[in-house]
Every structure is written in structure tokens, then in C-alpha cells.
Design an enzyme around this catalytic site. Structure first.
Site, PDB file in Angstrom:
ATOM      1  N   THR A   1      46.668  37.444  33.489  1.00  0.00           N
ATOM      2  CA  THR A   1      46.647  36.069  33.993  1.00  0.00           C
ATOM      3  C   THR A   1      45.509  35.918  35.003  1.00  0.00           C
ATOM      4  OG1 THR A   1      48.046  36.325  35.963  1.00  0.00           O
ATOM      5  CG2 THR A   1      49.177  36.072  33.842  1.00  0.00           C
ATOM      6  N   ARG A   2      45.440  34.754  35.642  1.00  0.00           N
ATOM      7  CA  ARG A   2      44.420  34.501  36.671  1.00  0.00           C
ATOM      8  C   ARG A   2      44.964  34.776  38.072  1.00  0.00           C
ATOM      9  NH1 ARG A   2      41.919  30.278  39.367  1.00  0.00           N
ATOM     10  NH2 ARG A   2      43.569  28.826  38.793  1.00  0.00           N
ATOM     11  N   LYS A   3      46.120  35.408  38.154  1.00  0.00           N
ATOM     12  CA  LYS A   3      46.692  35.766  39.456  1.00  0.00           C
ATOM     13  C   LYS A   3      46.048  37.057  39.953  1.00  0.00           C
ATOM     14  CE  LYS A   3      51.162  33.522  38.632  1.00  0.00           C
ATOM     15  NZ  LYS A   3      52.623  33.716  38.476  1.00  0.00           N
ATOM     16  N   THR A   4      44.751  36.958  40.225  1.00  0.00           N
ATOM     17  CA  THR A   4      43.970  38.104  40.646  1.00  0.00           C
ATOM     18  C   THR A   4      43.590  37.976  42.121  1.00  0.00           C
ATOM     19  OG1 THR A   4      42.053  36.951  39.731  1.00  0.00           O
ATOM     20  CG2 THR A   4      43.037  38.663  38.378  1.00  0.00           C
TER      21      THR A   4
END
Length: 299
Positions: free
Chosen positions: A147-150
Site C-alpha cells: 500500500t501507500r502507507k509508507t
């Protein structure tokens, strides 16, 4: 399959993922070193500049990832790295993974920055490989994605770890693909209105994904022209039934179905439903266990 070994499938042939990295990588590494050594290095002065050999040891089972970042750290410090594993290979503790040679102070100046990066990147690759293997052994035909939860400022490393681990990194940023979530839709009145406005502003080459909470919202999104429909927090038998109905009802319509929301190893298999094209989860990167490494200078 509950006892699936994270390395049960053969390791992939080494791919040139390092070739994906931007020419600005050296600048990024320079910033990391400047953050860690902003001024004097008294400990480095103590050990001096005599040439030394250091062994990089993998202290836990894992998948090696982050080689280009590690290499660049020591390149900038005038050291040489010889790898004894290919990136993407799995290893068991305690493994002599690489040998680093150079001035003693330079080895220690690069140690923590290089190890921190390698530990996180390898941790993500290891978890990603495990999810990929579980999906493959379950017969899943779709794509496993992150995901883009970086981490801000560290995204390139975390996405790189997903690639080395064998999964899809998903969108890299807000410009990579359009994703309309609940806040976007609520602020514009309806799914149809939000999609219509968005399509008037984006290129034909840009995919449009819409997060939906129900089968009815999925129908609206598909009708309005969404390229990808994300079924958020939907699981169990309901997920399979909804996916089947959507595929049958919209046969001939080009769209993909993604499932996401709260997916981890405890419920992964129940989400690996026939007809699902993409399964995305932050469990492969957001709070993943790092792989411990140490750098030991040889006497």
C-alpha cells in the site's frame, strides 16, 4: 498450509531491480550520512584509518534486500562491498552475507546507516515473500500488493523491498494513479459525480480506482467508469458472493476488483477469493519485523 515456510517456494531469479532506482540515489544517501554525522566523529578518530575487513552477518532467517542502498553508503565512504548472496535470495542465521573492506573509521561511519536500511528493506522483502508464497500455494491467481502507507522520506526503500520480495508495490505516490476514497466521494456528493469530475482532468493513461463499502457502491463505480473497484474491509463468504455477482453482472465491462482493509496472516487465506484481481495489505511493510544484521570488524 498453516505451517508454510516463508521460503518454501524457490527464490526468484535475480532481477535488476537496482536499475529502477533514480540517478538521485547518491544524493539521498549523502543526506542520510549527513544526518548521522553532522559534525565531528571522535570515535572514528580513535580507530583511525588503517585498512580493515568487516563481515556482514545475517542474524535471523530472511530474504536479502536493499543491496544498492548498502553499496552506495560504503561507496561514498571509500569502502568496497563483496556480496556472497544475490539480492532476493533467502538465508538462515548466522550467515556471512557480505564482506566490506576499507578504512576502519569509514566502516564504522557507514555501519548504522547501512544496517538500518538493509534491516528494514530485508524485513519487508521477507514478509512480502511469505505473503506471495501463501497466495501461490493457495492457488490465488491475482496480484498481492503493498500500500501507500509508507514512511515519509524512506518510501523508495520500502517499495524496493516489496519488489524484491516478489509482490506489487502498488502506487508510489498520489500522482501514480487516482484513488477516490470515502472522503473524496463525500466531499463531492456521490461516486458518479466524483468519477465524472476526475475523468475530466486526468490522462487516458491514468488509472482510476474507487474505494467502495458495498456491492451497490461497486455497481455505481463500475457504471461510472472506474478502472478498479476496491472492496474495503469485506471478507468471509460475503466477499466471494459479491465478487462473483459483480463479475457476472458486468461481464464485458473492463474493470478490476481489489480487496483491502485489515488483511494480515490471520485472515489472508479467506480473502484469496477466485475473481479477486488484486489483494493489497500494509501488513507486509507498515509494522513488519526487521531482519537483524551486524557488521563485525575482523581482528
Amino acid at each position: 498450509m498453516d505451517g508454510t515456510n516463508p521460503h518454501s517456494l524457490s527464490d526468484p531469479v535475480e532481477l535488476p531491480f537496482r536499475n529502477l532506482l533514480p540517478p538521485t540515489l547518491p544524493t539521498l544517501i549523502t543526506q542520510w550520512l549527513a544526518e548521522d554525522i553532522p559534525s565531528y566523529d571522535p570515535a572514528g578518530a580513535v580507530v583511525g584509518t588503517a585498512p580493515k575487513v568487516a563481515f556482514l552477518l545475517g542474524k535471523a532467517d530472511g530474504v536479502l534486500a536493499g543491496v544498492p542502498f548498502f553499496d552506495e553508503v560504503f561507496k561514498q565512504l571509500g569502502c568496497n562491498v563483496e556480496w556472497h548472496l544475490n539480492e532476493g535470495q533467502s538465508f538462515q542465521k548466522i550467515k556471512h552475507v557480505a564482506t566490506v573492506t576499507g578504512p576502519a573509521n569509514a566502516l564504522l561511519q557507514g555501519e548504522r546507516t547501512a544496517l538500518n536500511t538493509l534491516a528494514r528493506c530485508s524485513g519487508i522483502a521477507t514478509k512480502s515473500r511469505r505473503f506471495r508464497d501463501i497466495a501461490a500455494l493457495s492457488g490465488f491467481k491475482g496480484t498481492i500488493a503493498g500500500t501507500r502507507k509508507t514512511t515519509p522520506g524512506f518510501r523508495i526503500v520500502e517499495k524496493y523491498g516489496m519488489l524484491v520480495g516478489g509482490i506489487d508495490p502498488h502506487r508510489h505516490d498520489l500522482s501514480s494513479m487516482v484513488m477516490l476514497k470515502d472522503n473524496h466521494i463525500w466531499s463531492h456528493g456521490s461516486i458518479t459525480n466524483a468519477i465524472k469530475l476526475c475523468k475530466s482532468m486526468i490522462s487516458f493513461a491514468t488509472l482510476l480506482e474507487v474505494e467502495v463499502q458495498s456491492e451497490e457502491e461497486a455497481d455505481e463505480a463500475i457504471q461510472a467508469g472506474a478502472d478498479i473497484v476496491m472492496l474495503d474491509n469485506m471478507g468471509g463468504t460475503l466477499l466471494g458472493e459479491v465478487v462473483t455477482r459483480l463479475k457476472e453482472r458486468w461481464v464485458g465491462k473492463k474493470f478490476l476488483i481489489e480487496v483491502s482493509g485489515g488483511i494480515d496472516e490471520t485472515n489472508l487465506r479467506e480473502r484469496l477469493v477466485d475473481g479477486v484481481d488484486i489483494l493489497s495489505t500494509s501488513a507486509v511493510h507498515q509494522s513488519v519485523q526487521h531482519i537483524d544484521f551486524s557488521l563485525k570488524i575482523q581482528r
